[in-house]
Design a protein around this motif. Structure first.
Motif, PDB file in Angstrom:
ATOM      1  N   ALA A   1      17.966  12.798   2.718  1.00 28.73           N
ATOM      2  CA  ALA A   1      17.792  13.704   1.694  1.00 28.73           C
ATOM      3  C   ALA A   1      18.455  14.420   0.000  1.00 28.73           C
ATOM      4  CB  ALA A   1      17.679  15.070   1.768  1.00 28.73           C
ATOM      5  N   VAL A   2      19.967  13.761   0.814  1.00 26.47           N
ATOM      6  CA  VAL A   2      21.147  13.158   0.039  1.00 26.47           C
ATOM      7  C   VAL A   2      20.989  11.791  -0.506  1.00 26.47           C
ATOM      8  CG1 VAL A   2      23.133  13.271  -0.227  1.00 26.47           C
ATOM      9  CG2 VAL A   2      22.317  14.631   1.748  1.00 26.47           C
ATOM     10  N   MET A   3      20.073  10.805   0.008  1.00 27.31           N
ATOM     11  CA  MET A   3      20.078   9.763  -0.238  1.00 27.31           C
ATOM     12  C   MET A   3      18.961   9.652  -1.692  1.00 27.31           C
ATOM     13  SD  MET A   3      20.876   7.185   2.663  1.00 27.31           S
ATOM     14  CE  MET A   3      21.060   5.491   1.470  1.00 27.31           C
TER      15      MET A   3
ATOM     16  N   ALA B   1      11.403   3.805  -1.221  1.00 22.26           N
ATOM     17  CA  ALA B   1      12.216   4.397  -1.811  1.00 22.26           C
ATOM     18  C   ALA B   1      12.834   4.543  -0.221  1.00 22.26           C
ATOM     19  CB  ALA B   1      12.174   5.316  -2.849  1.00 22.26           C
ATOM     20  N   LEU B   2      11.954   5.464   0.746  1.00 24.28           N
ATOM     21  CA  LEU B   2      13.211   5.561   1.817  1.00 24.28           C
ATOM     22  C   LEU B   2      13.338   4.293   2.488  1.00 24.28           C
ATOM     23  CD1 LEU B   2      11.866   8.942   3.432  1.00 24.28           C
ATOM     24  CD2 LEU B   2      12.387   6.944   5.408  1.00 24.28           C
ATOM     25  N   LEU B   3      11.976   4.106   2.560  1.00 23.57           N
ATOM     26  CA  LEU B   3      12.487   2.661   3.754  1.00 23.57           C
ATOM     27  C   LEU B   3      13.321   1.960   3.314  1.00 23.57           C
ATOM     28  CD1 LEU B   3       8.905   0.745   3.871  1.00 23.57           C
ATOM     29  CD2 LEU B   3      10.365   2.257   5.883  1.00 23.57           C
ATOM     30  N   GLU B   4      13.822   1.617   1.995  1.00 23.02           N
ATOM     31  CA  GLU B   4      15.276   1.177   1.750  1.00 23.02           C
ATOM     32  C   GLU B   4      15.612   2.055   1.556  1.00 23.02           C
ATOM     33  OE1 GLU B   4      17.362  -0.219  -3.093  1.00 23.02           O
ATOM     34  OE2 GLU B   4      14.946   0.514  -3.167  1.00 23.02           O
ATOM     35  N   ALA B   5      16.328   2.832   2.026  1.00 22.04           N
ATOM     36  CA  ALA B   5      17.579   3.996   1.845  1.00 22.04           C
ATOM     37  C   ALA B   5      17.762   3.927   3.887  1.00 22.04           C
ATOM     38  CB  ALA B   5      16.857   5.475   1.806  1.00 22.04           C
ATOM     39  N   LEU B   6      16.804   3.673   4.809  1.00 23.89           N
ATOM     40  CA  LEU B   6      16.727   3.173   6.035  1.00 23.89           C
ATOM     41  C   LEU B   6      17.565   2.222   5.823  1.00 23.89           C
ATOM     42  CD1 LEU B   6      13.112   4.701   7.491  1.00 23.89           C
ATOM     43  CD2 LEU B   6      15.857   5.569   8.360  1.00 23.89           C
ATOM     44  N   GLN B   7      17.236   1.110   5.445  1.00 26.16           N
ATOM     45  CA  GLN B   7      17.413  -0.532   4.830  1.00 26.16           C
ATOM     46  C   GLN B   7      19.228  -0.115   5.148  1.00 26.16           C
ATOM     47  OE1 GLN B   7      15.107  -2.170   2.698  1.00 26.16           O
ATOM     48  NE2 GLN B   7      13.991  -3.276   4.028  1.00 26.16           N
ATOM     49  N   ARG B   8      19.589   0.069   3.974  1.00 27.13           N
ATOM     50  CA  ARG B   8      20.754   1.189   3.900  1.00 27.13           C
ATOM     51  C   ARG B   8      22.126   1.655   4.226  1.00 27.13           C
ATOM     52  NH1 ARG B   8      19.559   2.393  -1.285  1.00 27.13           N
ATOM     53  NH2 ARG B   8      20.349   4.558  -1.180  1.00 27.13           N
TER      54      ARG B   8
ATOM     55  N   SER C   1       0.773  -0.985   0.166  1.00 22.74           N
ATOM     56  CA  SER C   1       0.295   0.042  -0.132  1.00 22.74           C
ATOM     57  C   SER C   1       1.526   1.419  -0.280  1.00 22.74           C
ATOM     58  CB  SER C   1      -0.959  -0.217   1.437  1.00 22.74           C
ATOM     59  OG  SER C   1      -0.093   0.048   2.738  1.00 22.74           O
ATOM     60  N   LEU C   2       2.251   1.547  -0.202  1.00 25.43           N
ATOM     61  CA  LEU C   2       3.001   2.682   0.173  1.00 25.43           C
ATOM     62  C   LEU C   2       3.133   3.146  -1.358  1.00 25.43           C
ATOM     63  CD1 LEU C   2       5.341   0.896   2.992  1.00 25.43           C
ATOM     64  CD2 LEU C   2       4.021   2.563   2.989  1.00 25.43           C
ATOM     65  N   SER C   3       3.325   4.115  -1.728  1.00 23.40           N
ATOM     66  CA  SER C   3       4.385   4.521  -2.841  1.00 23.40           C
ATOM     67  C   SER C   3       5.044   4.920  -3.491  1.00 23.40           C
ATOM     68  CB  SER C   3       4.013   6.404  -2.341  1.00 23.40           C
ATOM     69  OG  SER C   3       4.680   7.054  -1.340  1.00 23.40           O
ATOM     70  N   HIS C   4       5.680   4.654  -4.243  1.00 25.45           N
ATOM     71  CA  HIS C   4       7.263   4.670  -5.022  1.00 25.45           C
ATOM     72  C   HIS C   4       8.295   5.273  -3.765  1.00 25.45           C
ATOM     73  CE1 HIS C   4      10.608   3.743  -7.487  1.00 25.45           C
ATOM     74  NE2 HIS C   4      10.680   6.036  -7.248  1.00 25.45           N
TER      75      HIS C   4
END
Length: 274
Positions: free
Chosen positions: A31-33, A13-20, A6-9
Motif C-alpha cells: 500500500a505504501v509503495m 503495478a502490484l505485480l511489479e511492486a512484488l517483483q521489486r 488481461s490485467l488492469s493497470h
C-alpha cells in the motif's frame, strides 16, 4: 491471451511492486509503495489470485510460478501470517515505549513488522533496520529518517546480515532496540536458528539504552542452537501470555520486566500523517 494482457493497470503495478520486493510482500508495504489503501491492495491481490498470478496468504501475497533462489517462498509468509491478532496486541504495547524523535532499531522478525506498522503513528523517528519490509513501511513518512543497514541479503527473512551489517549497526546509539527471537530459554535467554542473526542482536544490544523483545508465547517452548546477547542486557519482554514459572524466575533474576499484551490492548494508536 497471456495473463498479463488481461490485467488492469493497478494489477500490473502490484505485480511489479512484488517483483521489486523480491517476489513477495505484505499488504501494508505494498500500500505504501503504490500509494493506495490496504483495502485496495487486498482487493487487487484477490483479483490476481483468481487469475493465478499470485498466491494469497494472511497479510500479503507472493508471486506464483518458477522462483529463483533469491526469492522468499511461502514459508516466509506463513511466519508473517501466524497469530496476527496476538502480534497486533504486542505491537500496541511496544509502540507505547516509543516516543516521537527517538532513535530505534527494528529487526526482521515477524512480530517486529507489526510494530513497524504501528509506528506510523509516530513522528521524526530515526529508524535503523536490516529489514526491507520495515524500511518500506516507515521510510519517507512523518519526517522519519530511515537507515537500511548494508550487508549480505538473506532472502528467507528479506533482511541483511553479516559483518558489514553488524559494523554499521554499532555506529548508532539506540534509545530503544526492538528485537525478536526464535526461542527464549530460561537458561540462555534469546536463541536463534541462524548464527548471523544472533551476532547482529549482540551488536545492537551493545549500543542500545534499552532493549525490548517482542514475541508470541509459542517461542517460550521452542529451542534454537545459537545464543544471542547476555539476557542481563535485555530490558523488557512483551508477549501475549504470561511466561511459565522457570522463565518468570529467570526474567526476575536478569532484571528484565514483563508486559502482557492482553486482548483489550488490540487497538493500535491512530496513524498520523503529514
Amino acid at each position: 491471451m497471456s495473463v498479463s494482457s488481461s490485467l488492469s493497470h493497478r494489477e500490473l503495478a502490484l505485480l511489479e511492486a512484488l517483483q521489486r520486493l523480491g517476489g513477495s510482500g505484505r499488504s501494508a508495504e505494498l500500500a505504501v509503495m503504490l500509494d493506495v489503501s490496504e483495502e485496495t491492495v487486498r482487493r487487487t491481490i484477490k483479483a490476481l489470485a483468481k487469475a493465478g498470478a499470485v498466491e494469497r496468504v494472511h497479510g500479503g501475497a507472493y508471486l506464483t510460478g518458477p522462483r529463483s533462489g533469491s526469492q522468499p517462498g511461502p514459508s516466509f509468509f506463513r511466519r508473517m501470517g501466524e497469530n496476527p491478532q496476538e502480534k497486533k496486541r504486542i505491537a500496541a504495547v511496544a509502540v507505547a515505549q516509543i516516543k516521537d524523535a527517538m532513535t530505534v532499531f527494528l529487526d526482521v522478525g515477524s512480530t517486529t513488522s507489526y510494530v513497524a506498522e504501528a509506528l506510523r503513528a509516530r513522528r521524526e523517528l530515526t529508524v535503523v533496520t536490516n529489514s526491507i519490509g520495515v524500511a518500506q513501511v516507515l521510510a519517507n513518512h512523518n519526517g522519519n529518517h530511515l537507515h537500511l543497514l548494508g550487508g549480505e541479503m538473506r532472502s528467507d527473512d528479506r533482511g541483511t546480515f553479516g559483518p558489514v551489517t553488524e559494523q554499521q549497526a554499532a555506529r548508532f546509539v539506540f534509545d530503544l532496540a526492538i528485537l525478536s527471537a526464535d526461542a527464549i530459554s530460561p537458561k540462555h535467554g534469546l536463541l536463534f536458528h541462524n548464527a548471523s542473526e544472533a551476532q547482529l542482536t549482540m551488536a545492537v544490544t551493545g549500543v542500545a539504552e534499552r532493549v525490548c523483545v517482542v514475541t508470541t508465547h509459542s517461542k517460550f517452548s521452542e529451542t534454537a542452537p545459537h545464543r544471542g546477547p547476555a539476557p542481563q542486557q535485555l530490558s523488557l519482554l512483551i508477549s501475549d501470555r504470561e511466561p511459565g514459572k522457570k522463565l518468570s524466575r529467570a526474567l526476575t533474576d536478569w532484571g528484565v520486566s514483563f508486559e502482557l499484551a492482553a486482548e483489550a490492548e488490540v487497538a493500535l494508536p491512530p496513524v498520523r500523517t503529514d
